[in-house]
Design a protein around this motif. Structure first.
Motif, PDB file in Angstrom:
ATOM      1  N   HIS A 183      63.771  42.913  12.135  1.00 30.05           N
ATOM      2  CA  HIS A 183      62.917  42.100  11.302  1.00 30.05           C
ATOM      3  C   HIS A 183      61.834  42.871  10.838  1.00 30.05           C
ATOM      4  CE1 HIS A 183      61.376  38.385   9.831  1.00 30.05           C
ATOM      5  NE2 HIS A 183      60.180  38.718  10.440  1.00 30.05           N
ATOM      6  N   CYS A 184      61.343  43.750  11.722  1.00 32.45           N
ATOM      7  CA  CYS A 184      60.177  44.741  11.459  1.00 32.45           C
ATOM      8  C   CYS A 184      60.612  45.711  10.280  1.00 32.45           C
ATOM      9  CB  CYS A 184      59.669  45.383  12.438  1.00 32.45           C
ATOM     10  SG  CYS A 184      58.836  44.076  13.760  1.00 32.45           S
ATOM     11  N   LEU A 185      61.644  46.308  10.877  1.00 35.25           N
ATOM     12  CA  LEU A 185      62.186  47.515   9.674  1.00 35.25           C
ATOM     13  C   LEU A 185      62.521  46.682   8.119  1.00 35.25           C
ATOM     14  CD1 LEU A 185      64.753  49.416  11.945  1.00 35.25           C
ATOM     15  CD2 LEU A 185      62.462  50.056  11.247  1.00 35.25           C
ATOM     16  N   THR A 186      63.014  45.562   8.567  1.00 36.65           N
ATOM     17  CA  THR A 186      63.242  44.709   6.922  1.00 36.65           C
ATOM     18  C   THR A 186      61.639  44.803   6.302  1.00 36.65           C
ATOM     19  OG1 THR A 186      65.191  43.687   7.880  1.00 36.65           O
ATOM     20  CG2 THR A 186      63.992  42.763   5.883  1.00 36.65           C
ATOM     21  N   ARG A 187      60.850  44.271   7.225  1.00 33.05           N
ATOM     22  CA  ARG A 187      59.255  44.099   6.518  1.00 33.05           C
ATOM     23  C   ARG A 187      58.901  45.403   6.076  1.00 33.05           C
ATOM     24  NH1 ARG A 187      55.206  40.501   7.233  1.00 33.05           N
ATOM     25  NH2 ARG A 187      55.794  38.387   7.893  1.00 33.05           N
ATOM     26  N   LEU A 188      59.188  46.649   6.812  1.00 34.04           N
ATOM     27  CA  LEU A 188      58.788  47.952   6.273  1.00 34.04           C
ATOM     28  C   LEU A 188      59.274  48.255   5.034  1.00 34.04           C
ATOM     29  CD1 LEU A 188      58.574  49.757   9.584  1.00 34.04           C
ATOM     30  CD2 LEU A 188      56.719  49.257   8.130  1.00 34.04           C
ATOM     31  N   LYS A 189      60.658  47.841   4.730  1.00 29.39           N
ATOM     32  CA  LYS A 189      61.294  48.160   3.490  1.00 29.39           C
ATOM     33  C   LYS A 189      60.751  47.515   2.569  1.00 29.39           C
ATOM     34  CE  LYS A 189      65.515  49.818   5.798  1.00 29.39           C
ATOM     35  NZ  LYS A 189      66.763  49.307   6.585  1.00 29.39           N
ATOM     36  N   GLN A 190      60.368  46.070   2.586  1.00 29.69           N
ATOM     37  CA  GLN A 190      60.056  45.256   1.651  1.00 29.69           C
ATOM     38  C   GLN A 190      58.361  45.623   1.212  1.00 29.69           C
ATOM     39  OE1 GLN A 190      60.611  41.465   3.360  1.00 29.69           O
ATOM     40  NE2 GLN A 190      62.867  41.199   2.681  1.00 29.69           N
ATOM     41  N   ARG A 191      57.846  46.489   1.983  1.00 29.65           N
ATOM     42  CA  ARG A 191      56.308  46.957   1.330  1.00 29.65           C
ATOM     43  C   ARG A 191      56.381  47.765   0.000  1.00 29.65           C
ATOM     44  NH1 ARG A 191      53.458  48.693   7.095  1.00 29.65           N
ATOM     45  NH2 ARG A 191      52.911  46.740   7.788  1.00 29.65           N
ATOM     46  N   PRO A 192      55.616  47.536  -0.840  1.00 28.87           N
ATOM     47  CA  PRO A 192      55.641  48.349  -2.098  1.00 28.87           C
ATOM     48  C   PRO A 192      55.477  49.824  -1.591  1.00 28.87           C
ATOM     49  CG  PRO A 192      53.826  46.659  -1.929  1.00 28.87           C
ATOM     50  CD  PRO A 192      54.390  46.546  -0.685  1.00 28.87           C
ATOM     51  N   PRO A 193      56.208  50.932  -2.456  1.00 26.92           N
ATOM     52  CA  PRO A 193      56.112  52.051  -2.160  1.00 26.92           C
ATOM     53  C   PRO A 193      54.783  52.594  -2.151  1.00 26.92           C
ATOM     54  CG  PRO A 193      57.425  51.552  -3.929  1.00 26.92           C
ATOM     55  CD  PRO A 193      56.943  50.376  -3.740  1.00 26.92           C
ATOM     56  N   GLY A 194      54.663  53.256  -1.206  1.00 25.36           N
ATOM     57  CA  GLY A 194      53.068  54.149  -1.185  1.00 25.36           C
ATOM     58  C   GLY A 194      52.140  53.345  -0.172  1.00 25.36           C
ATOM     59  N   THR A 195      52.578  52.122   0.417  1.00 24.08           N
ATOM     60  CA  THR A 195      51.585  51.436   1.133  1.00 24.08           C
ATOM     61  C   THR A 195      51.679  52.060   2.544  1.00 24.08           C
ATOM     62  OG1 THR A 195      52.642  49.403   0.329  1.00 24.08           O
ATOM     63  CG2 THR A 195      51.462  49.189   2.465  1.00 24.08           C
ATOM     64  N   HIS A 196      50.447  52.438   3.055  1.00 22.91           N
ATOM     65  CA  HIS A 196      50.380  53.203   4.391  1.00 22.91           C
ATOM     66  C   HIS A 196      49.105  52.298   5.163  1.00 22.91           C
ATOM     67  CE1 HIS A 196      50.525  56.178   7.314  1.00 22.91           C
ATOM     68  NE2 HIS A 196      49.013  56.331   7.366  1.00 22.91           N
ATOM     69  N   LEU A 197      49.417  51.729   6.080  1.00 23.79           N
ATOM     70  CA  LEU A 197      48.720  50.985   6.943  1.00 23.79           C
ATOM     71  C   LEU A 197      48.415  51.720   8.115  1.00 23.79           C
ATOM     72  CD1 LEU A 197      49.871  47.335   6.642  1.00 23.79           C
ATOM     73  CD2 LEU A 197      47.793  48.251   5.559  1.00 23.79           C
ATOM     74  N   SER A 198      47.006  51.665   8.706  1.00 29.61           N
ATOM     75  CA  SER A 198      46.795  52.381  10.112  1.00 29.61           C
ATOM     76  C   SER A 198      45.684  51.434  11.021  1.00 29.61           C
ATOM     77  CB  SER A 198      45.984  53.437   9.969  1.00 29.61           C
ATOM     78  OG  SER A 198      45.830  54.072  11.090  1.00 29.61           O
ATOM     79  N   LEU A 199      46.238  51.346  12.160  1.00 26.96           N
ATOM     80  CA  LEU A 199      45.527  50.754  12.972  1.00 26.96           C
ATOM     81  C   LEU A 199      43.989  51.219  13.211  1.00 26.96           C
ATOM     82  CD1 LEU A 199      47.988  49.328  15.469  1.00 26.96           C
ATOM     83  CD2 LEU A 199      46.597  47.725  14.053  1.00 26.96           C
ATOM     84  N   GLU A 200      43.870  52.427  12.942  1.00 26.60           N
ATOM     85  CA  GLU A 200      42.809  53.241  13.202  1.00 26.60           C
ATOM     86  C   GLU A 200      41.413  52.470  12.547  1.00 26.60           C
ATOM     87  OE1 GLU A 200      42.194  57.648  12.940  1.00 26.60           O
ATOM     88  OE2 GLU A 200      44.281  57.319  11.807  1.00 26.60           O
ATOM     89  N   ASP A 201      41.522  51.837  11.440  1.00 29.65           N
ATOM     90  CA  ASP A 201      40.354  51.138  10.530  1.00 29.65           C
ATOM     91  C   ASP A 201      40.109  49.818  11.678  1.00 29.65           C
ATOM     92  OD1 ASP A 201      40.663  53.289   9.007  1.00 29.65           O
ATOM     93  OD2 ASP A 201      41.803  51.797   7.660  1.00 29.65           O
ATOM     94  N   GLN A 202      41.435  49.251  12.022  1.00 27.74           N
ATOM     95  CA  GLN A 202      41.081  47.846  12.622  1.00 27.74           C
ATOM     96  C   GLN A 202      40.608  48.134  14.105  1.00 27.74           C
ATOM     97  OE1 GLN A 202      44.681  45.713  12.248  1.00 27.74           O
ATOM     98  NE2 GLN A 202      45.191  46.885  10.558  1.00 27.74           N
ATOM     99  N   MET A 203      40.681  49.258  14.682  1.00 25.66           N
ATOM    100  CA  MET A 203      40.453  49.406  16.017  1.00 25.66           C
ATOM    101  C   MET A 203      39.300  48.979  16.594  1.00 25.66           C
ATOM    102  SD  MET A 203      42.930  50.353  17.882  1.00 25.66           S
ATOM    103  CE  MET A 203      43.969  51.679  18.642  1.00 25.66           C
ATOM    104  N   ASN A 204      38.228  49.247  15.930  1.00 24.09           N
ATOM    105  CA  ASN A 204      36.873  48.735  16.166  1.00 24.09           C
ATOM    106  C   ASN A 204      36.502  47.318  15.996  1.00 24.09           C
ATOM    107  OD1 ASN A 204      36.747  51.420  17.197  1.00 24.09           O
ATOM    108  ND2 ASN A 204      36.051  51.999  15.269  1.00 24.09           N
TER     109      ASN A 204
END
Lengths: 256, 206
Positions: free
Chosen positions: B100-121
């Motif tokens: 399910h997660c891999l399918t979600r990743l594949k459905q993301r628009p190309p170039g999308t890069h999320l990181s938890l770094e910004d959300q950490m704080n």
């Protein structure tokens, strides 16, 4: 030495993951003893693996419980969802209501007077509004009792399972139960509404049936009255003719 | 009975406990297969943290991970009747979650890069309100976690899935191959490649 290092470095990751047999592991370990470069590489792999496994999981932001699709139940589905003893009780009640209805309809009398229409069964007058209210109240009471019994069973089951759980799990289950209670009460009220509506429709259909039967009976009575009037008129005419004949006979006797 | 309890080794106790837990899980699965949502919710309580963290590490977004976790459990509940017990429930659940997660990743628009770094704080106010016993070690732990999650985002999803199962779920190669349904050799090559990339990044950051 360099080709040996290059060969060894391909296997260091496998060594860090415990994926080498003795035949490959022993020469590699011997090389690591004497080669500081490869040893530092092995230590770096070890540190990476250790850092990955030591990363703790985050707590969930909320629980992810699932619920079956909510669907409104008709009377039959409600009956099917009841436990067996309740099904028997409901079937018995329905049978009694049916028998009383049939018996009442067979002795039905409808009267109209200045205050309006009145329905009576075998001479005893029945307040239709009170009857409707009683039927609705009985149905609602029965529904409520069934639901309460269901909730009691569920709570008992959860309490029994709680004995095997930790305090944290019990707290989660309690939260889940409260959430379930609130959802269930919503569904109960909608089901009660449905029952009321169904009962209201049944009562109105009963009234329509009664009115239709009464109209047929009145028509029959009118026909009988009509035929009685015609018969009476015929008999009166026959009597007149007989009396006329007798008078003529008497007159003839007197004149002789 | 007392003598038996005294003689029981920790391993025996652990085995006994895991046997009880496994029996309990079996009974919950059977009840779920009969449509009992309450029983399935007990399985949810048991596995939700694991599934949520798998989704979080792969998707790198808390909101999306929570959404994906909910979808994984709904999917599992809908299909629980098809679970034939030819593998462990966890294997089946991991497979659903990862796919399910891999399918979600594949459905993301190309170039999308999320990181938890910004959300950490900012993302977890509850964890900020909690006062740690040792604030320094807590900060170090959070920083370490941030580094690792950041390094993971640079791996291809297939390598992330293998790293997830090997290091975070601590499964062996055979179990990973069963979950991902790919050959053992492919698992190993993905794992070595992923581990090497992580080593390079983490060592450089340190």
């Amino acid at each position: 030495m360099k080709s040996e290092c290059s060969e060894c470095q391909k296997k260091i990751a496998a060594l860090a993951l415990g994926d080498l047999d003795d035949r490959e592991r022993l020469p590699l370990e011997a090389h690591l003893e004497v080669c500081p470069h490869c040893r530092s590489e092995q230590e770096a792999y070890g540190r990476t693996a250790q850092r990955l496994t030591a990363t703790a999981d985050e707590d969930v932001p909320h629980h992810f419980f699932v619920y079956p699709e909510p669907q409104s139940m008709n009377l039959w589905q409600l009956f099917r969802s009841m436990p067996l003893p309740w099904q028997a009780a409901a079937a018995g009640l329905a049978m009694i209501v049916l028998l009383v209805s049939v018996s009442a309809i067979s002795r039905l009398q409808v009267r109209s007077d200045a205050s309006g229409w009145a329905i009576s069964f075998g001479g005893n007058s029945v307040d239709t509004e009170a009857l409707s209210k009683n039927i609705l109240q009985a149905a609602a009471r029965r529904q409520q009792e069934t639901t309460l019994a269901l909730i009691r069973d569920m709570k008992r089951e959860i309490e029994r399972s709680n004995t095997n759980l930790t305090l944290q799990q019990q707290a989660r289950l309690t939260n889940a139960l409260e959430h379930l209670d609130s959802r269930l009460s919503g569904r109960i009220s909608s089901a009660e509404g449905q029952v009321r509506e169904d009962t209201r429709i049944l009562v109105s259909e009963l009234y329509r049936t009664i009115a239709r039967q009464r109209a047929q009976e009145l028509e029959l009575i009118n026909l009988r009255i009509d035929s009685t009037e015609v018969n009476s008129a015929i008999r009166a005419r026959q009597m007149d003719e007989i009396l006329g004949t007798l008078l003529q006979v008497a007159d003839a006797s007197l004149s002789q | 009975m007392m003598l038996m309890n005294k003689c029981a080794t920790p391993a025996m106790v652990r085995t006994g406990n895991s046997k009880i837990a496994s029996d309990q899980e079996d009974s919950w699965i059977s009840a779920s297969q009969r449509g009992d949502a309450m029983a399935f919710n007990r399985l949810v309580l048991k596995w939700e943290k694991t599934v949520y963290n798998v989704a979080l590490r792969l998707l790198q977004d808390r909101e999306e991970a929570a959404e994906a976790t909910q979808e994984v459990f709904l999917l599992t509940f809908k299909n629980v009747r098809r679970f034939r017990r030819d593998s462990r429930f966890s294997t089946w659940l991991y497979r659903i979650a990862l796919n399910h997660c891999l399918t979600r990743l594949k459905q993301r628009p190309p170039g999308t890069h999320l990181s938890l770094e910004d959300q950490m704080n900012t993302a977890n106010p509850a964890s900020q309100l909690r006062v740690p016993e040792n604030q320094i070690s807590e900060l170090v732990r959070m920083e370490e976690r941030k580094l690792i999650l950041s390094a993971l985002t640079h791996l291809p999803p297939e390598q992330q899935a293998v790293i997830e199962l090997k290091f975070f779920q601590e499964l062996n190669f055979e179990e990973i191959a069963a979950i991902l349904e790919i050959p053992l050799g492919t698992i190993k090559s993905r794992l070595y490649a992923g581990l090497e990339m992580l080593k390079i990044r983490l060592e450089a950051q340190s």
